[in-house]
Design a protein around this motif. Structure first.
Motif, PDB file in Angstrom:
ATOM      1  N   ASN A 169       6.666  -6.491   6.046  1.00  0.00           N
ATOM      2  CA  ASN A 169       5.906  -5.270   6.297  1.00  0.00           C
ATOM      3  C   ASN A 169       6.799  -4.078   6.611  1.00  0.00           C
ATOM      4  O   ASN A 169       6.475  -2.949   6.273  1.00  0.00           O
ATOM      5  CB  ASN A 169       4.895  -5.475   7.430  1.00  0.00           C
ATOM      6  CG  ASN A 169       3.965  -4.296   7.571  1.00  0.00           C
ATOM      7  OD1 ASN A 169       3.779  -3.527   6.638  1.00  0.00           O
ATOM      8  ND2 ASN A 169       3.384  -4.136   8.734  1.00  0.00           N
ATOM      9  N   ALA A 170       7.934  -4.280   7.259  1.00  0.00           N
ATOM     10  CA  ALA A 170       8.824  -3.173   7.623  1.00  0.00           C
ATOM     11  C   ALA A 170       9.734  -2.739   6.478  1.00  0.00           C
ATOM     12  O   ALA A 170      10.371  -1.693   6.556  1.00  0.00           O
ATOM     13  CB  ALA A 170       9.660  -3.556   8.838  1.00  0.00           C
ATOM     14  N   SER A 206       0.782  -1.236   0.000  1.00  0.00           N
ATOM     15  CA  SER A 206       0.000   0.000   0.000  1.00  0.00           C
ATOM     16  C   SER A 206       0.816   1.290   0.000  1.00  0.00           C
ATOM     17  O   SER A 206       0.306   2.322  -0.403  1.00  0.00           O
ATOM     18  CB  SER A 206      -0.995   0.009   1.163  1.00  0.00           C
ATOM     19  OG  SER A 206      -0.309  -0.044   2.387  1.00  0.00           O
ATOM     20  N   ALA A 207       2.070   1.277   0.429  1.00  0.00           N
ATOM     21  CA  ALA A 207       2.888   2.501   0.417  1.00  0.00           C
ATOM     22  C   ALA A 207       3.790   2.575  -0.814  1.00  0.00           C
ATOM     23  O   ALA A 207       4.474   3.567  -1.036  1.00  0.00           O
ATOM     24  CB  ALA A 207       3.736   2.581   1.685  1.00  0.00           C
ATOM     25  N   ALA A 210      -1.587  -6.939   4.563  1.00  0.00           N
ATOM     26  CA  ALA A 210      -0.539  -5.997   4.962  1.00  0.00           C
ATOM     27  C   ALA A 210       0.874  -6.453   4.594  1.00  0.00           C
ATOM     28  O   ALA A 210       1.851  -5.910   5.090  1.00  0.00           O
ATOM     29  CB  ALA A 210      -0.621  -5.687   6.453  1.00  0.00           C
ATOM     30  N   SER A 211       1.013  -7.420   3.720  1.00  0.00           N
ATOM     31  CA  SER A 211       2.352  -7.830   3.303  1.00  0.00           C
ATOM     32  C   SER A 211       2.985  -6.720   2.470  1.00  0.00           C
ATOM     33  O   SER A 211       2.349  -6.129   1.618  1.00  0.00           O
ATOM     34  CB  SER A 211       2.306  -9.151   2.540  1.00  0.00           C
ATOM     35  OG  SER A 211       1.413  -9.075   1.460  1.00  0.00           O
ATOM     36  N   MET A 212       4.221  -6.405   2.787  1.00  0.00           N
ATOM     37  CA  MET A 212       4.979  -5.320   2.147  1.00  0.00           C
ATOM     38  C   MET A 212       4.239  -3.983   2.183  1.00  0.00           C
ATOM     39  O   MET A 212       4.394  -3.148   1.300  1.00  0.00           O
ATOM     40  CB  MET A 212       5.362  -5.687   0.714  1.00  0.00           C
ATOM     41  CG  MET A 212       6.420  -6.766   0.632  1.00  0.00           C
ATOM     42  SD  MET A 212       7.058  -7.031  -1.027  1.00  0.00           S
ATOM     43  CE  MET A 212       7.883  -5.486  -1.340  1.00  0.00           C
ATOM     44  N   ALA A 213       3.450  -3.755   3.215  1.00  0.00           N
ATOM     45  CA  ALA A 213       2.633  -2.541   3.303  1.00  0.00           C
ATOM     46  C   ALA A 213       3.457  -1.267   3.384  1.00  0.00           C
ATOM     47  O   ALA A 213       2.994  -0.203   2.986  1.00  0.00           O
ATOM     48  CB  ALA A 213       1.683  -2.628   4.493  1.00  0.00           C
ATOM     49  N   ASN A 236       6.567  -0.829   1.940  1.00  0.00           N
ATOM     50  CA  ASN A 236       7.490  -0.702   0.814  1.00  0.00           C
ATOM     51  C   ASN A 236       7.170   0.543  -0.004  1.00  0.00           C
ATOM     52  O   ASN A 236       6.024   0.778  -0.361  1.00  0.00           O
ATOM     53  CB  ASN A 236       7.389  -1.940  -0.088  1.00  0.00           C
ATOM     54  CG  ASN A 236       8.452  -1.949  -1.153  1.00  0.00           C
ATOM     55  OD1 ASN A 236       9.589  -2.265  -0.878  1.00  0.00           O
ATOM     56  ND2 ASN A 236       8.075  -1.596  -2.381  1.00  0.00           N
ATOM     57  N   THR A 237       8.197   1.336  -0.303  1.00  0.00           N
ATOM     58  CA  THR A 237       7.986   2.520  -1.139  1.00  0.00           C
ATOM     59  C   THR A 237       8.683   2.384  -2.491  1.00  0.00           C
ATOM     60  O   THR A 237       8.059   2.552  -3.526  1.00  0.00           O
ATOM     61  CB  THR A 237       8.498   3.795  -0.434  1.00  0.00           C
ATOM     62  OG1 THR A 237       9.865   3.611  -0.069  1.00  0.00           O
ATOM     63  CG2 THR A 237       7.652   4.117   0.783  1.00  0.00           C
TER      64      THR A 237
END
Length: 142
Positions: free
Chosen positions: A122-123, A88-89, A102-105, A107-108
């Motif tokens: 997630n981090a 999502s990010a 929320a997996s890889m939520a 990640n930019t």
């Protein structure tokens, strides 16, 4: 849409700004709502869910399934996110595959990552070339 072909759009605001992107599927409230190709492009994006792929502008070959999945992605391409709030990010990261809530939520810009399971990677924000497979289990009731 002015001259786009082979698109499917179902839901308020889905594919709301696209002019020339083709072969896109957007299902859900504001799904791919800001996709806006200004030259003829086979985007081949698919988004299903509330705000799924909302901020995609010129990213291509993305698949987002789940509410808010891939909703911050702008130009990132070839991402696959399955699960609410997954990826999502993400903004410009590409070649990511994620499955699970929320997996890889966070990640930019990280690319070439694989995350499977609830909250997997997630981090991660910018790291690339990672693989994580998690099995989430809730604590046993006492």
């Amino acid at each position: 849409m002015t001259d786009a072909d082979f698109n499917t759009s179902v839901g308020f605001g889905s594919l709301g700004f696209d002019q020339l992107g083709s072969k896109t599927t957007a299902i859900g409230y504001r799904a791919l709502g800001t996709q806006r190709f200004t030259s003829a492009t086979d985007s081949l994006n698919t988004a299903v869910g509330y705000d799924a792929g909302l901020e995609v502008t010129t990213g291509t070959y993305n698949t987002f399934v789940g509410g808010l999945s891939g909703d911050a992605t702008t130009t990132g391409s070839r991402n696959n996110a399955f699960g609410a709030v997954s990826l999502s990010a993400n903004t410009t990261g590409q070649y990511n595959t994620t499955m699970g809530h929320a997996s890889m939520a966070s990640n930019t810009t990280g690319s070439n990552n694989v995350a499977l399971g609830y909250d997997a990677l997630n981090a991660n924000t910018t790291a690339s070339n990672n693989t994580a497979c998690l099995l989430y289990t809730s604590p046993s009731p006492r």
